[in-house]
Design a protein around this motif. Structure first.
Motif, PDB file in Angstrom:
ATOM      1  N   ASN A   1      -2.246   2.883  -3.491  1.00 12.52           N
ATOM      2  CA  ASN A   1      -2.471   4.501  -3.407  1.00 12.52           C
ATOM      3  C   ASN A   1      -2.151   5.472  -4.486  1.00 12.52           C
ATOM      4  N   ALA A   2      -2.576   5.879  -5.120  1.00 11.97           N
ATOM      5  CA  ALA A   2      -1.548   7.330  -6.061  1.00 11.97           C
ATOM      6  C   ALA A   2      -1.071   8.384  -5.823  1.00 11.97           C
ATOM      7  N   SER A   3      -1.740   8.799  -4.507  1.00  9.76           N
ATOM      8  CA  SER A   3      -0.798   9.960  -3.656  1.00  9.76           C
ATOM      9  C   SER A   3       0.848   9.482  -3.639  1.00  9.76           C
ATOM     10  N   GLY A   4       1.079   8.467  -3.678  1.00  9.40           N
ATOM     11  CA  GLY A   4       2.321   7.604  -3.357  1.00  9.40           C
ATOM     12  C   GLY A   4       3.494   7.534  -4.197  1.00  9.40           C
ATOM     13  N   GLY A   5       2.785   7.208  -5.486  1.00  4.92           N
ATOM     14  CA  GLY A   5       3.546   7.614  -7.226  1.00  4.92           C
ATOM     15  C   GLY A   5       3.514   6.354  -7.507  1.00  4.92           C
ATOM     16  N   ARG A   6       4.707   5.586  -8.200  1.00  8.48           N
ATOM     17  CA  ARG A   6       4.848   4.448  -8.542  1.00  8.48           C
ATOM     18  C   ARG A   6       5.551   3.675  -7.559  1.00  8.48           C
ATOM     19  N   PRO A   7       5.399   2.326  -7.049  1.00  7.09           N
ATOM     20  CA  PRO A   7       6.446   1.932  -5.904  1.00  7.09           C
ATOM     21  C   PRO A   7       7.888   1.616  -6.909  1.00  7.09           C
ATOM     22  N   ARG A   8       8.934   1.154  -6.098  1.00  7.77           N
ATOM     23  CA  ARG A   8       9.943   0.324  -6.686  1.00  7.77           C
ATOM     24  C   ARG A   8      10.596  -0.434  -5.694  1.00  7.77           C
ATOM     25  N   ILE A   9      11.206  -1.036  -6.280  1.00  2.18           N
ATOM     26  CA  ILE A   9      11.999  -2.334  -5.302  1.00  2.18           C
ATOM     27  C   ILE A   9      12.478  -2.220  -4.416  1.00  2.18           C
ATOM     28  N   GLY A  10      12.846  -2.763  -3.193  1.00  3.00           N
ATOM     29  CA  GLY A  10      13.040  -1.643  -1.756  1.00  3.00           C
ATOM     30  C   GLY A  10      12.423  -0.976  -1.115  1.00  3.00           C
ATOM     31  N   ASP A  11      10.806  -0.876  -1.658  1.00  3.72           N
ATOM     32  CA  ASP A  11      10.324  -0.461  -1.130  1.00  3.72           C
ATOM     33  C   ASP A  11       9.457  -0.441   0.466  1.00  3.72           C
ATOM     34  N   THR A  12       9.534   0.191   1.526  1.00  4.30           N
ATOM     35  CA  THR A  12       8.180  -0.594   2.438  1.00  4.30           C
ATOM     36  C   THR A  12       6.885   0.357   2.392  1.00  4.30           C
ATOM     37  N   LEU A  13       5.876  -1.343   1.831  1.00  3.69           N
ATOM     38  CA  LEU A  13       4.535  -1.164   1.878  1.00  3.69           C
ATOM     39  C   LEU A  13       3.902  -1.664   3.118  1.00  3.69           C
ATOM     40  N   SER A  14       2.657  -0.982   3.260  1.00  2.00           N
ATOM     41  CA  SER A  14       1.704  -0.945   3.840  1.00  2.00           C
ATOM     42  C   SER A  14       0.510  -1.958   3.371  1.00  2.00           C
ATOM     43  N   PHE A  15      -0.233  -2.768   3.248  1.00  4.54           N
ATOM     44  CA  PHE A  15      -1.441  -3.565   2.346  1.00  4.54           C
ATOM     45  C   PHE A  15      -2.399  -4.354   3.242  1.00  4.54           C
ATOM     46  N   GLU A  16      -2.832  -4.780   2.684  1.00  7.97           N
ATOM     47  CA  GLU A  16      -4.343  -5.422   3.312  1.00  7.97           C
ATOM     48  C   GLU A  16      -3.832  -7.163   2.033  1.00  7.97           C
TER      49      GLU A  16
END
Length: 215
Positions: free
Chosen positions: A43-58
């Motif tokens: 999702n673009a609103s969250g910016g680019r992810p980084r190692i260690g981020d907790t993500l929610s996904f399908e």
């Protein structure tokens, strides 16, 4: 084409690998399973992810049969801190410190076969020295490559890593992959690594059991 997994529900996991330049990586859920994630699915609103981020996904299955994450949201950004090998080599809380990984087991088996072949005088002592020397070289290459990946520097080519593993460095290479949790996800690299490991294991077994002689 992407096919949704039957009975799929939204999951959460930690981003354990990320290529910022390429815009792809892998997220690991609570069961330890890794899913491919591409920046286009974040999702673009969250910016680019980084190692260690907790993500929610399908989860969906790609046309290559690979489990992939879509509709990815960043739930908890990882704190900004310098990337170090200490962080990389630390075991997850749910993994026992006594757990023996498959790569470590394979490296141990090859080491035992080397010692057996030398002890039974079916292989020369110098063979063990070559495995030890090249194994150390391979382990150092994986260490440097992991450090370069963490700091965004020039990487060690996969061809060079495989070449050293093939030239008797496989024991150290497998051990380094386990310790640094490096090069353990990409299917083609993993398949080549195990093909090299199998070839060396069979050759060492042939020496240890006397099916093959070097002198």
């Amino acid at each position: 084409m992407l096919a949704c997994e039957q009975g799929a529900m939204r999951r959460t996991g930690e981003l354990v690998q990320w290529n910022n330049k390429g815009g792809y990586g892998f997220v690991r859920d609570d069961t330890g399973r890794d899913y491919y994630v591409h920046i286009s699915k974040v999702n673009a609103s969250g910016g680019r992810p980084r190692i260690g981020d907790t993500l929610s996904f399908e989860v969906v299955t790609s046309r290559k049969g690979r489990p992939s994450a879509i509709d990815v949201g960043i739930e908890t950004p990882a704190p900004v801190q310098p990337a170090t090998l200490r962080n990389v080599t630390a075991r997850p809380a749910h993994v026992s410190s006594y757990a023996l990984g498959l790569r470590t087991a394979a490296a141990t088996l090859m080491t035992l076969l080397i010692l057996w072949a030398i002890g039974s005088e079916r292989a020369p002592i110098w063979l063990g020295g070559i495995y030890a020397l090249m194994g150390a070289a391979s382990a150092l290459l994986y260490r440097f490559d992991k450090l370069y990946a963490l700091t965004g520097k020039w990487r060690v080519s996969e061809t060079n890593l495989h070449a050293v593993d093939l030239c008797f460095g496989i024991v150290g290479g497998l051990s380094a992959q386990e310790i640094y949790r490096h090069k353990t996800v990409k299917p083609r690299f993993v398949a080549t690594t195990w093909a090299i490991a199998l070839a060396h294991t069979l050759g060492l077994a042939a020496l240890a059991f006397g099916w093959l002689r070097l002198f």
